[in-house]
Scaffold this motif. Sequence first.
Motif, PDB file in Angstrom:
ATOM      1  N   GLY A 202       0.880  -1.354   0.046  1.00  0.00           N
ATOM      2  CA  GLY A 202       0.055   0.031  -0.072  1.00  0.00           C
ATOM      3  C   GLY A 202       0.887   1.297   0.059  1.00  0.00           C
ATOM      4  O   GLY A 202       0.239   2.130   0.254  1.00  0.00           O
ATOM      5  N   SER A 203       1.830   1.182  -0.082  1.00  0.00           N
ATOM      6  CA  SER A 203       2.901   2.408  -0.206  1.00  0.00           C
ATOM      7  C   SER A 203       4.181   2.197  -0.971  1.00  0.00           C
ATOM      8  O   SER A 203       4.654   1.065  -1.071  1.00  0.00           O
ATOM      9  N   TYR A 204       4.674   3.194  -1.339  1.00  0.00           N
ATOM     10  CA  TYR A 204       6.027   3.188  -2.287  1.00  0.00           C
ATOM     11  C   TYR A 204       7.139   2.444  -1.437  1.00  0.00           C
ATOM     12  O   TYR A 204       7.746   1.556  -1.851  1.00  0.00           O
ATOM     13  N   LYS A 205       7.238   2.815  -0.203  1.00  0.00           N
ATOM     14  CA  LYS A 205       8.486   2.375   0.759  1.00  0.00           C
ATOM     15  C   LYS A 205       8.058   0.796   0.900  1.00  0.00           C
ATOM     16  O   LYS A 205       8.950   0.136   1.001  1.00  0.00           O
ATOM     17  N   ASN A 206       6.724   0.516   1.478  1.00  0.00           N
ATOM     18  CA  ASN A 206       6.485  -0.826   1.637  1.00  0.00           C
ATOM     19  C   ASN A 206       6.910  -1.809   0.418  1.00  0.00           C
ATOM     20  O   ASN A 206       7.313  -2.947   0.538  1.00  0.00           O
ATOM     21  N   GLY A 207       6.522  -1.219  -0.604  1.00  0.00           N
ATOM     22  CA  GLY A 207       6.612  -2.085  -1.843  1.00  0.00           C
ATOM     23  C   GLY A 207       8.453  -2.605  -1.978  1.00  0.00           C
ATOM     24  O   GLY A 207       8.624  -3.657  -2.483  1.00  0.00           O
ATOM     25  N   ILE A 208       9.104  -1.726  -1.771  1.00  0.00           N
ATOM     26  CA  ILE A 208      10.486  -2.038  -1.664  1.00  0.00           C
ATOM     27  C   ILE A 208      10.828  -3.056  -0.581  1.00  0.00           C
ATOM     28  O   ILE A 208      11.579  -4.175  -1.012  1.00  0.00           O
ATOM     29  N   ARG A 209      10.551  -3.037   0.329  1.00  0.00           N
ATOM     30  CA  ARG A 209      10.406  -4.016   1.612  1.00  0.00           C
ATOM     31  C   ARG A 209       9.928  -5.289   0.989  1.00  0.00           C
ATOM     32  O   ARG A 209      10.612  -6.479   1.099  1.00  0.00           O
ATOM     33  N   ILE A 210       8.957  -5.464   0.275  1.00  0.00           N
ATOM     34  CA  ILE A 210       8.189  -6.732   0.058  1.00  0.00           C
ATOM     35  C   ILE A 210       8.980  -7.184  -1.372  1.00  0.00           C
ATOM     36  O   ILE A 210       9.302  -8.580  -1.111  1.00  0.00           O
ATOM     37  N   LEU A 211       9.598  -6.391  -2.114  1.00  0.00           N
ATOM     38  CA  LEU A 211      10.452  -6.818  -3.232  1.00  0.00           C
ATOM     39  C   LEU A 211      11.683  -7.453  -2.592  1.00  0.00           C
ATOM     40  O   LEU A 211      12.006  -8.452  -3.320  1.00  0.00           O
ATOM     41  N   GLU A 212      12.136  -6.776  -1.651  1.00  0.00           N
ATOM     42  CA  GLU A 212      13.621  -7.356  -1.107  1.00  0.00           C
ATOM     43  C   GLU A 212      13.136  -8.924  -0.585  1.00  0.00           C
ATOM     44  O   GLU A 212      14.238  -9.622  -0.389  1.00  0.00           O
ATOM     45  N   LYS A 213      12.049  -8.755   0.072  1.00  0.00           N
ATOM     46  CA  LYS A 213      11.465 -10.122   0.538  1.00  0.00           C
ATOM     47  C   LYS A 213      11.781 -11.429  -0.584  1.00  0.00           C
ATOM     48  O   LYS A 213      11.940 -12.473  -0.403  1.00  0.00           O
ATOM     49  N   TYR A 214      11.619 -10.946  -1.816  1.00  0.00           N
ATOM     50  CA  TYR A 214      11.689 -11.963  -2.834  1.00  0.00           C
ATOM     51  C   TYR A 214      13.094 -11.876  -3.661  1.00  0.00           C
ATOM     52  O   TYR A 214      13.171 -12.430  -4.743  1.00  0.00           O
ATOM     53  N   GLY A 215      14.240 -11.095  -3.007  1.00  0.00           N
ATOM     54  CA  GLY A 215      15.502 -11.235  -3.424  1.00  0.00           C
ATOM     55  C   GLY A 215      15.789 -10.135  -4.256  1.00  0.00           C
ATOM     56  O   GLY A 215      16.930 -10.005  -4.685  1.00  0.00           O
ATOM     57  N   VAL A 216      14.822  -9.154  -4.541  1.00  0.00           N
ATOM     58  CA  VAL A 216      15.235  -8.050  -5.256  1.00  0.00           C
ATOM     59  C   VAL A 216      16.007  -6.863  -4.267  1.00  0.00           C
ATOM     60  O   VAL A 216      15.417  -6.594  -3.439  1.00  0.00           O
ATOM     61  N   SER A 217      17.243  -6.557  -4.806  1.00  0.00           N
ATOM     62  CA  SER A 217      18.077  -5.622  -3.966  1.00  0.00           C
ATOM     63  C   SER A 217      17.925  -4.251  -4.475  1.00  0.00           C
ATOM     64  O   SER A 217      17.961  -3.998  -5.887  1.00  0.00           O
ATOM     65  N   PHE A 218      17.814  -3.517  -3.751  1.00  0.00           N
ATOM     66  CA  PHE A 218      17.811  -2.024  -3.904  1.00  0.00           C
ATOM     67  C   PHE A 218      19.225  -1.255  -3.438  1.00  0.00           C
ATOM     68  O   PHE A 218      19.451  -1.634  -2.169  1.00  0.00           O
ATOM     69  N   ASN A 219      19.726  -0.463  -3.854  1.00  0.00           N
ATOM     70  CA  ASN A 219      20.876   0.200  -3.452  1.00  0.00           C
ATOM     71  C   ASN A 219      20.533   1.756  -2.890  1.00  0.00           C
ATOM     72  O   ASN A 219      20.241   2.659  -3.885  1.00  0.00           O
ATOM     73  N   ILE A 220      19.726   1.634  -1.808  1.00  0.00           N
ATOM     74  CA  ILE A 220      19.110   2.963  -1.185  1.00  0.00           C
ATOM     75  C   ILE A 220      20.049   3.533  -0.297  1.00  0.00           C
ATOM     76  O   ILE A 220      20.743   2.894   0.500  1.00  0.00           O
TER      77      ILE A 220
END
Length: 81
Positions: A63-81
């Motif tokens: 439900g949010s931009y920020k939460n989406g990043i956390r969810i994708l990281e759960k699936y192994g998608v890495s972000f350089n934030i």
Amino acid sequence: MDNKMKYNEIFKTIFNVDENQLNESFTFKEVEVWDSIAHLSLITELEDTFNVMFETEDILSFGSYKNGIRILEKYGVSFNI
């Protein structure tokens, strides 16, 4: 293009916003055009782009931009934030 750029491009396209609007306050409650159709479009585009398949609970809690990043990281998608 790194994952953060891909993620931002999807949000910019789906919601027709500028990148500077993508922050912690970018939530379904605050974004008028974030309706059920936009939500499904977002989920579909993210799944296709990042080659993941979200579980139902993740789709519902996305439900949010920020939460989406956390969810994708759960699936192994890495972000350089």
